[in-house]
Motif scaffolding. Structure first.
Motif, PDB file in Angstrom:
ATOM      1  N   PRO A  23     -28.211  85.915  35.778  1.00  0.00           N
ATOM      2  CA  PRO A  23     -29.635  85.937  35.432  1.00  0.00           C
ATOM      3  C   PRO A  23     -30.273  84.553  35.640  1.00  0.00           C
ATOM      4  O   PRO A  23     -29.683  83.532  35.325  1.00  0.00           O
ATOM      5  CB  PRO A  23     -29.641  86.312  33.954  1.00  0.00           C
ATOM      6  CG  PRO A  23     -28.328  86.989  33.725  1.00  0.00           C
ATOM      7  CD  PRO A  23     -27.366  86.348  34.682  1.00  0.00           C
ATOM      8  N   GLY A  24     -31.451  84.556  36.195  1.00  0.00           N
ATOM      9  CA  GLY A  24     -32.172  83.316  36.409  1.00  0.00           C
ATOM     10  C   GLY A  24     -31.751  82.548  37.647  1.00  0.00           C
ATOM     11  O   GLY A  24     -32.255  81.462  37.907  1.00  0.00           O
ATOM     12  N   THR A  25     -30.835  83.110  38.430  1.00  0.00           N
ATOM     13  CA  THR A  25     -30.350  82.442  39.630  1.00  0.00           C
ATOM     14  C   THR A  25     -31.242  82.789  40.819  1.00  0.00           C
ATOM     15  O   THR A  25     -31.664  83.924  40.971  1.00  0.00           O
ATOM     16  CB  THR A  25     -28.912  82.879  39.942  1.00  0.00           C
ATOM     17  OG1 THR A  25     -28.081  82.537  38.847  1.00  0.00           O
ATOM     18  CG2 THR A  25     -28.382  82.206  41.190  1.00  0.00           C
ATOM     19  N   ALA A  26     -31.519  81.801  41.642  1.00  0.00           N
ATOM     20  CA  ALA A  26     -32.286  82.015  42.867  1.00  0.00           C
ATOM     21  C   ALA A  26     -31.542  81.359  44.021  1.00  0.00           C
ATOM     22  O   ALA A  26     -30.932  80.311  43.862  1.00  0.00           O
ATOM     23  CB  ALA A  26     -33.675  81.421  42.742  1.00  0.00           C
ATOM     24  N   VAL A  27     -31.602  81.989  45.171  1.00  0.00           N
ATOM     25  CA  VAL A  27     -30.983  81.432  46.368  1.00  0.00           C
ATOM     26  C   VAL A  27     -32.073  80.724  47.167  1.00  0.00           C
ATOM     27  O   VAL A  27     -33.110  81.302  47.458  1.00  0.00           O
ATOM     28  CB  VAL A  27     -30.336  82.536  47.232  1.00  0.00           C
ATOM     29  CG1 VAL A  27     -29.814  81.959  48.537  1.00  0.00           C
ATOM     30  CG2 VAL A  27     -29.235  83.228  46.452  1.00  0.00           C
ATOM     31  N   THR A  28     -31.829  79.474  47.500  1.00  0.00           N
ATOM     32  CA  THR A  28     -32.760  78.706  48.323  1.00  0.00           C
ATOM     33  C   THR A  28     -32.022  78.233  49.558  1.00  0.00           C
ATOM     34  O   THR A  28     -31.006  77.551  49.449  1.00  0.00           O
ATOM     35  CB  THR A  28     -33.303  77.486  47.548  1.00  0.00           C
ATOM     36  OG1 THR A  28     -33.947  77.943  46.358  1.00  0.00           O
ATOM     37  CG2 THR A  28     -34.273  76.700  48.382  1.00  0.00           C
ATOM     38  N   GLU A  29     -32.505  78.626  50.717  1.00  0.00           N
ATOM     39  CA  GLU A  29     -31.885  78.202  51.963  1.00  0.00           C
ATOM     40  C   GLU A  29     -32.685  77.057  52.557  1.00  0.00           C
ATOM     41  O   GLU A  29     -33.912  77.125  52.628  1.00  0.00           O
ATOM     42  CB  GLU A  29     -31.834  79.366  52.950  1.00  0.00           C
ATOM     43  CG  GLU A  29     -30.900  80.465  52.494  1.00  0.00           C
ATOM     44  CD  GLU A  29     -30.692  81.510  53.574  1.00  0.00           C
ATOM     45  OE1 GLU A  29     -30.656  81.149  54.762  1.00  0.00           O
ATOM     46  OE2 GLU A  29     -30.585  82.680  53.198  1.00  0.00           O
ATOM     47  N   LEU A  30     -31.978  76.009  52.952  1.00  0.00           N
ATOM     48  CA  LEU A  30     -32.626  74.859  53.561  1.00  0.00           C
ATOM     49  C   LEU A  30     -32.115  74.718  54.994  1.00  0.00           C
ATOM     50  O   LEU A  30     -30.932  74.890  55.257  1.00  0.00           O
ATOM     51  CB  LEU A  30     -32.307  73.585  52.773  1.00  0.00           C
ATOM     52  CG  LEU A  30     -32.721  73.595  51.311  1.00  0.00           C
ATOM     53  CD1 LEU A  30     -32.282  72.305  50.629  1.00  0.00           C
ATOM     54  CD2 LEU A  30     -34.213  73.783  51.160  1.00  0.00           C
ATOM     55  N   ASP A  31     -33.012  74.387  55.897  1.00  0.00           N
ATOM     56  CA  ASP A  31     -32.639  74.180  57.293  1.00  0.00           C
ATOM     57  C   ASP A  31     -32.103  72.759  57.426  1.00  0.00           C
ATOM     58  O   ASP A  31     -32.858  71.820  57.691  1.00  0.00           O
ATOM     59  CB  ASP A  31     -33.841  74.397  58.201  1.00  0.00           C
ATOM     60  CG  ASP A  31     -33.481  74.335  59.667  1.00  0.00           C
ATOM     61  OD1 ASP A  31     -32.285  74.498  59.994  1.00  0.00           O
ATOM     62  OD2 ASP A  31     -34.385  74.132  60.485  1.00  0.00           O
ATOM     63  N   ALA A  32     -30.805  72.599  57.185  1.00  0.00           N
ATOM     64  CA  ALA A  32     -30.188  71.271  57.187  1.00  0.00           C
ATOM     65  C   ALA A  32     -28.702  71.413  57.462  1.00  0.00           C
ATOM     66  O   ALA A  32     -28.143  72.492  57.358  1.00  0.00           O
ATOM     67  CB  ALA A  32     -30.396  70.603  55.834  1.00  0.00           C
ATOM     68  N   ASP A  33     -28.086  70.282  57.791  1.00  0.00           N
ATOM     69  CA  ASP A  33     -26.645  70.322  57.949  1.00  0.00           C
ATOM     70  C   ASP A  33     -25.985  70.021  56.607  1.00  0.00           C
ATOM     71  O   ASP A  33     -26.631  70.107  55.560  1.00  0.00           O
ATOM     72  CB  ASP A  33     -26.172  69.390  59.070  1.00  0.00           C
ATOM     73  CG  ASP A  33     -26.394  67.919  58.750  1.00  0.00           C
ATOM     74  OD1 ASP A  33     -26.633  67.582  57.572  1.00  0.00           O
ATOM     75  OD2 ASP A  33     -26.325  67.104  59.681  1.00  0.00           O
ATOM     76  N   HIS A  34     -24.740  69.646  56.622  1.00  0.00           N
ATOM     77  CA  HIS A  34     -23.982  69.453  55.387  1.00  0.00           C
ATOM     78  C   HIS A  34     -24.550  68.340  54.495  1.00  0.00           C
ATOM     79  O   HIS A  34     -24.442  68.398  53.278  1.00  0.00           O
ATOM     80  CB  HIS A  34     -22.525  69.157  55.734  1.00  0.00           C
ATOM     81  CG  HIS A  34     -21.632  69.076  54.547  1.00  0.00           C
ATOM     82  ND1 HIS A  34     -21.256  70.193  53.831  1.00  0.00           N
ATOM     83  CD2 HIS A  34     -21.056  68.021  53.931  1.00  0.00           C
ATOM     84  CE1 HIS A  34     -20.481  69.820  52.828  1.00  0.00           C
ATOM     85  NE2 HIS A  34     -20.340  68.517  52.869  1.00  0.00           N
TER      86      HIS A  34
END
Length: 55
Positions: A23-34
């Motif tokens: 609960p309360g978790t969101a996935v955020t994708e960033l256009d980046a390398d490691h």
């Protein structure tokens, strides 16, 4: 998207499924390398700012 990623998180389904189990978790994708802080510092700052604002 990173070139290397843990196989458990490769598919969009798996990445979003992780968030649905906490609960309360969101996935955020960033256009980046490691090294996200050096390759996408503005995107990281925005994601952190959004997270902190939501608290």
């Amino acid at each position: 998207m990173t070139k290397w990623i843990n196989p458990a998180y490769r598919s969009v389904f798996n990445r979003t499924a992780v968030g649905t189990h906490r609960p309360g978790t969101a996935v955020t994708e960033l256009d980046a390398d490691h090294l996200i802080p050096t390759t996408a510092p503005d995107a990281l700052a925005a994601a952190v700012r959004d997270f902190l604002t939501a608290l």
